[in-house]
Design an enzyme around this catalytic site. Structure first.
Site, mmCIF file in Angstrom:
data_model
loop_
_atom_site.group_PDB
_atom_site.id
_atom_site.type_symbol
_atom_site.label_atom_id
_atom_site.label_comp_id
_atom_site.label_asym_id
_atom_site.label_seq_id
_atom_site.Cartn_x
_atom_site.Cartn_y
_atom_site.Cartn_z
ATOM 1 N N GLU A 244 0.411 2.594 4.675
ATOM 2 C CA GLU A 244 -0.535 2.695 3.548
ATOM 3 C C GLU A 244 -1.829 2.058 4.031
ATOM 4 O O GLU A 244 -1.920 0.833 4.115
ATOM 5 C CB GLU A 244 -0.006 1.939 2.329
ATOM 6 C CG GLU A 244 1.276 2.502 1.730
ATOM 7 C CD GLU A 244 1.049 3.768 0.931
ATOM 8 O OE1 GLU A 244 -0.092 4.283 0.912
ATOM 9 O OE2 GLU A 244 2.011 4.254 0.323
ATOM 10 N N CYS A 278 -8.017 -0.655 -2.099
ATOM 11 C CA CYS A 278 -7.954 0.519 -1.218
ATOM 12 C C CYS A 278 -8.425 1.747 -1.981
ATOM 13 O O CYS A 278 -8.913 2.702 -1.397
ATOM 14 C CB CYS A 278 -6.546 0.708 -0.685
ATOM 15 S SG CYS A 278 -5.300 0.802 -1.992
HETATM 16 P P1 NAD Z 1 -5.101 -6.002 7.930
HETATM 17 O O1 NAD Z 1 -4.762 -4.735 8.613
HETATM 18 O O2 NAD Z 1 -6.043 -6.930 8.577
HETATM 19 O O3 NAD Z 1 -3.770 -6.868 7.679
HETATM 20 C C1 NAD Z 1 -2.677 -6.358 6.959
HETATM 21 C C2 NAD Z 1 -1.428 -7.124 7.346
HETATM 22 O O4 NAD Z 1 -1.118 -6.846 8.713
HETATM 23 C C3 NAD Z 1 -1.564 -8.642 7.256
HETATM 24 O O5 NAD Z 1 -0.358 -9.171 6.763
HETATM 25 C C4 NAD Z 1 -1.789 -9.050 8.696
HETATM 26 O O6 NAD Z 1 -1.378 -10.359 8.994
HETATM 27 C C5 NAD Z 1 -0.907 -8.050 9.418
HETATM 28 N N1 NAD Z 1 -1.251 -7.814 10.822
HETATM 29 C C6 NAD Z 1 -2.460 -7.963 11.436
HETATM 30 N N2 NAD Z 1 -2.361 -7.611 12.743
HETATM 31 C C7 NAD Z 1 -1.077 -7.245 12.959
HETATM 32 C C8 NAD Z 1 -0.353 -6.776 14.098
HETATM 33 N N3 NAD Z 1 -0.936 -6.603 15.278
HETATM 34 N N4 NAD Z 1 0.948 -6.464 13.944
HETATM 35 C C9 NAD Z 1 1.555 -6.593 12.749
HETATM 36 N N5 NAD Z 1 0.936 -7.048 11.647
HETATM 37 C C10 NAD Z 1 -0.368 -7.360 11.740
HETATM 38 O O7 NAD Z 1 -5.577 -5.602 6.474
HETATM 39 P P2 NAD Z 1 -6.123 -6.571 5.318
HETATM 40 O O8 NAD Z 1 -7.496 -7.009 5.648
HETATM 41 O O9 NAD Z 1 -5.091 -7.609 4.986
HETATM 42 O O10 NAD Z 1 -6.150 -5.546 4.083
HETATM 43 C C11 NAD Z 1 -7.239 -4.735 3.809
HETATM 44 C C12 NAD Z 1 -6.957 -3.311 4.238
HETATM 45 O O11 NAD Z 1 -5.770 -2.844 3.653
HETATM 46 C C13 NAD Z 1 -8.039 -2.353 3.796
HETATM 47 O O12 NAD Z 1 -8.308 -1.456 4.830
HETATM 48 C C14 NAD Z 1 -7.393 -1.634 2.629
HETATM 49 O O13 NAD Z 1 -7.929 -0.356 2.347
HETATM 50 C C15 NAD Z 1 -5.987 -1.569 3.059
HETATM 51 N N6 NAD Z 1 -5.112 -1.390 1.916
HETATM 52 C C16 NAD Z 1 -4.474 -0.201 1.759
HETATM 53 C C17 NAD Z 1 -3.667 0.004 0.657
HETATM 54 C C18 NAD Z 1 -2.931 1.306 0.436
HETATM 55 O O14 NAD Z 1 -2.037 1.315 -0.384
HETATM 56 N N7 NAD Z 1 -3.255 2.381 1.125
HETATM 57 C C19 NAD Z 1 -3.531 -0.997 -0.296
HETATM 58 C C20 NAD Z 1 -4.212 -2.187 -0.105
HETATM 59 C C21 NAD Z 1 -4.986 -2.378 1.007
#
Ligand code: NAD
Length: 525
Positions: A244, A278
């Site tokens: 997502e 998002c």
């Molecule tokens: P992010 O990708 O920075 O982090 C998301 C999660 O991934 C965190 O828990 C982080 O610690 C973890 N993570 C980071 N690097 C990783 C790796 N290499 N391996 C495994 N896990 C890792 O995103 P964010 O800043 O926390 O969230 C914002 C983003 O999420 C925006 O792009 C938003 O659009 C998206 N989002 C999407 C939805 C959806 O349902 N499509 C919903 C909410 C947010």
């Protein structure tokens, strides 16, 4: 990863900060590779008896959870606001209510959606067998979640995973782990057995350790960049994943739209959660006849928004999660201004409120090539652009690497539906924004770079099970006609059989049937 690094990750601490005030709420240890592996092993050991408990027992636990969450709703909403920044009432409506209703959906429907399903056979050759679909849990589901909906995202995914008989190991965002611990407490109080739900706290490397661990499926919500890295890691071991990811949701305002209603929707859609959703309205295309009036109405309503600490009951828009996010917003706005965009409202930080505050901003005269119209801004900015007609609006909406959701605004529902069908997105709403996330029956997910797979509703529950096809032969004592003992005669009989089922023309079919009837007299091995 070697032991030295493991020790280093395990020893790291993270400070959880209130984004409105900068106050450190708590310090927590990060889980390293060793801790993550251990949590997954415990989950693997605990999962089989949870699966054997059966759907009735698991639904009863969900009902308990729902009751406990309802009792603690205000406490949970405040905890979300304190850790993430959104106004308490938003936490109540877009997080607590969403989870209560997701539980309601599963309590009402999981029994039917998880039960075995007969598969009637159409092919005459297989009529003597009965088939059924059996929905089995995957085992241990890893969930990696973001900070922007720190309760509703992991909780809705967790409830679906648990009711299907899986164990869950959740790695919440390092910015919002406390509310995930509240979720764990609620689930434990509801009767989820020990180790069936666990939280591992940490940053990216802890998430990566979870992806590498022997989980059976991963549900990831976060940015496109991290999603791609995770998909590559998952491909190494063919780990099934739901992704997502981000969005750049367009809003299309047609020439017959109600300007007052649509501008209120744009302002709420762009600034709810300080634009950090998002599903935020990130691009607005308005028919040129309404454009000036619409942009002016948006600006006027935006100027009336009260920005402040989300714990204050009057706040409409809270802080952003951290300064790094503010810098992205600032760079998108500066790029737009330098290339000719007009700032109708906001356009600056609000240092008097704190480092994480940015004024809700309305930009007019933006163009499709500006960063503000191409990259996910994820902040309180509403860029408005004029378009010539419906065709151009659809073309501009589809001109994006993202495809999470979109909205169409018109007084003519048929026209809205026609356009909605042409927009490339996981969800298109006609005359509403964002609320699709709170419709527990509706699937949530994207197309293109916005992701793979679905959460929520029956499609979300389907992701939490693997389907086994169970085939039962009704005549165990009979050899199958297609087994060995071939020959020219058998070939002709088979051709007859194909004619009987598929030939055009009644006589060909009858002749085929007569030839096929010889099959049973064959001498088989
Ligand atoms: P992010 O990708 O920075 O982090 C998301 C999660 O991934 C965190 O828990 C982080 O610690 C973890 N993570 C980071 N690097 C990783 C790796 N290499 N391996 C495994 N896990 C890792 O995103 P964010 O800043 O926390 O969230 C914002 C983003 O999420 C925006 O792009 C938003 O659009 C998206 N989002 C999407 C939805 C959806 O349902 N499509 C919903 C909410 C947010």
């Amino acid at each position: 990863m070697g032991m030295a690094t493991d020790v280093q990750i395990g020893a790291r601490k993270i400070a959880v900060v209130n984004p409105a005030t900068g106050e450190i709420l708590r310090e927590l240890d990060c889980a390293g590779e060793v801790e993550v592996e251990a949590a997954v092993s415990r989950a693997k050991a605990a999962q089989p008896s949870w699966a054997e408990a059966g759907p009735r027992r698991r639904i009863a636990v969900l009902r308990e959870f729902q009751g406990k969450l309802y009792e603690r709703k205000s406490k949970i909403a405040s905890a979300i606001s304190r850790e993430m920044g959104k106004p308490v009432v938003e936490a109540l409506v877009t997080e607590v209510l969403v989870v209560l209703d997701a539980a309601r959906f599963l309590i009402e429907n999981a029994w039917t959606l998880l039960r075995d399903e007969p598969v009637p056979h159409g092919n005459l050759v297989t009529k003597l067998k009965s088939g059924s679909l059996v929905r089995e849990p995957h085992g241990v589901i890893g969930i990696i979640s973001p900070w922007n909906y720190p309760f509703s995202i992991p909780a809705t995914e967790t409830l679906a995973a648990l009711v299907a008989g899986n164990a869950v190991v959740l790695k919440p965002s390092e910015l919002t782990p406390l509310i995930a611990l509240e979720l764990a407490a609620l689930l434990e109080a509801a009767g989820v057995p020990q180790d069936v739900f666990q939280v591992v706290v940490g940053e990216g490397p802890s998430g990566a350790a979870l992806v590498r661990s022997p989980i059976d499926k991963l549900v990831f919500t976060g940015s496109v960049g991290t999603g791609k890295r995770i998909a590559a890691m998952a491909a190494e071991r063919l780990l099934p994943v739901v992704l997502e990811l981000g969005g750049k949701d367009p809003m299309l305002v047609l020439d017959d739209a109600d300007v007052d209603v649509a501008s209120s929707a744009a302002v709420w859609g762009a600034f709810v959660n300080a634009g950090q959703a998002c599903l935020s309205v990130e691009r607005c295309y308005v028919h040129h006849r309404l454009y000036e009036a619409f942009a002016a109405a948006c600006a006027e309503k935006t100027k009336r928004l009260r920005v402040g600490n989300g714990m204050d009951g009057h706040t409409d828009v809270g802080p952003m999660i951290q300064e790094r996010q503010v810098r992205i917003v600032e760079s998108h706005v500066e790029d737009a201004k330098a290339r000719g965009a007009r700032v109708l409202a906001g356009g600056t930080r609000l240092p008097e409120l704190g480092v994480n505050f940015y004024a809700p901003t309305v930009l007019a005269d933006v163009t499709q090539s500006m960063r503000i119209m191409r990259e996910e801004t994820f902040g309180p900015v509403l860029p408005v652009m004029a378009c010539a007609n419906d065709e151009e609006a659809v073309r501009l909406a589809n001109d994006s690497e993202y495809g999470l959701a979109a909205s169409v605004w018109t007084r003519n529902r048929k026209r809205g539906e026609r356009l909605a069908r042409r927009i490339h997105a996981g969800t298109v709403m006609v005359n509403d924004v964002i609320s699709c996330f709170g419709i527990s029956e509706a699937p949530h997910g994207g197309v293109k770079a916005s992701g793979v797979g679905r959460t929520h509703g029956r499609f979300g529950l389907d992701e939490m099970v693997r389907v086994k096809y169970l085939d039962m032969d009704r005549v165990p004592g009979m050899k199958k006609v297609w087994w060995h003992g071939y020959g020219e005669g058998f070939r002709r009989q088979m051709e007859g059989f194909l004619d009987m089922q598929f030939a055009r023309g009644i006589w060909k079919r009858v002749r085929g049937g007569m030839r096929a009837a010889g099959v049973v007299r064959r001498k088989q091995l």
